[in-house]
Scaffold this motif. Sequence first.
Motif, mmCIF file in Angstrom:
data_model
loop_
_atom_site.group_PDB
_atom_site.id
_atom_site.type_symbol
_atom_site.label_atom_id
_atom_site.label_comp_id
_atom_site.label_asym_id
_atom_site.label_seq_id
_atom_site.Cartn_x
_atom_site.Cartn_y
_atom_site.Cartn_z
ATOM 1 N N GLU A 198 6.083 90.592 -61.171
ATOM 2 C CA GLU A 198 5.834 92.009 -61.443
ATOM 3 C C GLU A 198 6.286 92.445 -62.837
ATOM 4 O O GLU A 198 6.137 93.617 -63.203
ATOM 5 N N THR A 199 6.820 91.538 -63.631
ATOM 6 C CA THR A 199 7.286 91.888 -64.970
ATOM 7 C C THR A 199 6.130 92.266 -65.876
ATOM 8 O O THR A 199 5.098 91.584 -65.912
ATOM 9 N N ASP A 200 6.273 93.378 -66.613
ATOM 10 C CA ASP A 200 5.256 93.787 -67.581
ATOM 11 C C ASP A 200 5.229 92.817 -68.748
ATOM 12 O O ASP A 200 6.271 92.481 -69.315
ATOM 13 N N HIS A 227 0.695 92.463 -65.879
ATOM 14 C CA HIS A 227 1.898 91.838 -65.355
ATOM 15 C C HIS A 227 1.791 90.315 -65.399
ATOM 16 O O HIS A 227 0.711 89.762 -65.613
ATOM 17 N N ALA A 271 1.810 88.374 -62.973
ATOM 18 C CA ALA A 271 0.881 87.957 -61.915
ATOM 19 C C ALA A 271 -0.574 88.025 -62.359
ATOM 20 O O ALA A 271 -1.441 87.371 -61.761
ATOM 21 N N ASP A 272 -0.876 88.801 -63.385
ATOM 22 C CA ASP A 272 -2.253 88.967 -63.844
ATOM 23 C C ASP A 272 -2.687 87.881 -64.836
ATOM 24 O O ASP A 272 -3.866 87.796 -65.191
ATOM 25 N N ASP A 326 9.579 86.747 -63.064
ATOM 26 C CA ASP A 326 9.124 87.532 -61.920
ATOM 27 C C ASP A 326 7.693 88.027 -62.111
ATOM 28 O O ASP A 326 7.317 88.506 -63.176
#
Length: 203
Positions: free
Chosen positions: A171-173, A154, A156-157, A169
Amino acid sequence: MANKATTLKGTNRTRLGKGASRQARRDGLVPAVVYGHGSEPRHVVLDEHATRLALRSNENALIELDIEGETLLVLTKEVQRHPIRPGVQHVDFLLVNRNERVEVEIPVTVVGEPEPGTIHMIELAHLLVSASVTAIPEAIEVDITGVGAGTAIHVADLSLPSGVEAVTDAETDVVNVAAEAAVAEAPEDEAAAAEAPAAAETE
């Protein structure tokens, strides 16, 4: 990082319209427009070859335009290229200063050695970020080394460069890693599902 601007020399356009643009291209020039900071759009022409070289590897290139002795710091916003042969047909530039932050879309690239038997799929081709105009990355790298099948990476990663913040966002893949066997079977399963209703209708 686009921390150093490439200089391109150009002149003001005195003739506008499609006919004038076609003539400029025949003369080895590329029409461009400069806008932003509340100013009226400014039409200029640049050397096509030099422009193509300056923009060939960076979608968000920072450019210092020298227009008849006047210097303009701009960020590349849109490039229209010839559909068949190499060549830039038109460029949109955004006026900036070295102290401001901008939101830009950065291409996503995958690096690293995948786990044996896995395949990766880029779900998000471009990531919207906020960054200083002098520190815009040319690409966002996603390292898939050691990532197992069934893993979704994601926003965030991601490990973003210092000073670069994601606007997309969290959480978006961005990238999905799957087993090669599962991906190979999927089209067959979809085809079977599509044929089932048709077969029922003919009975």
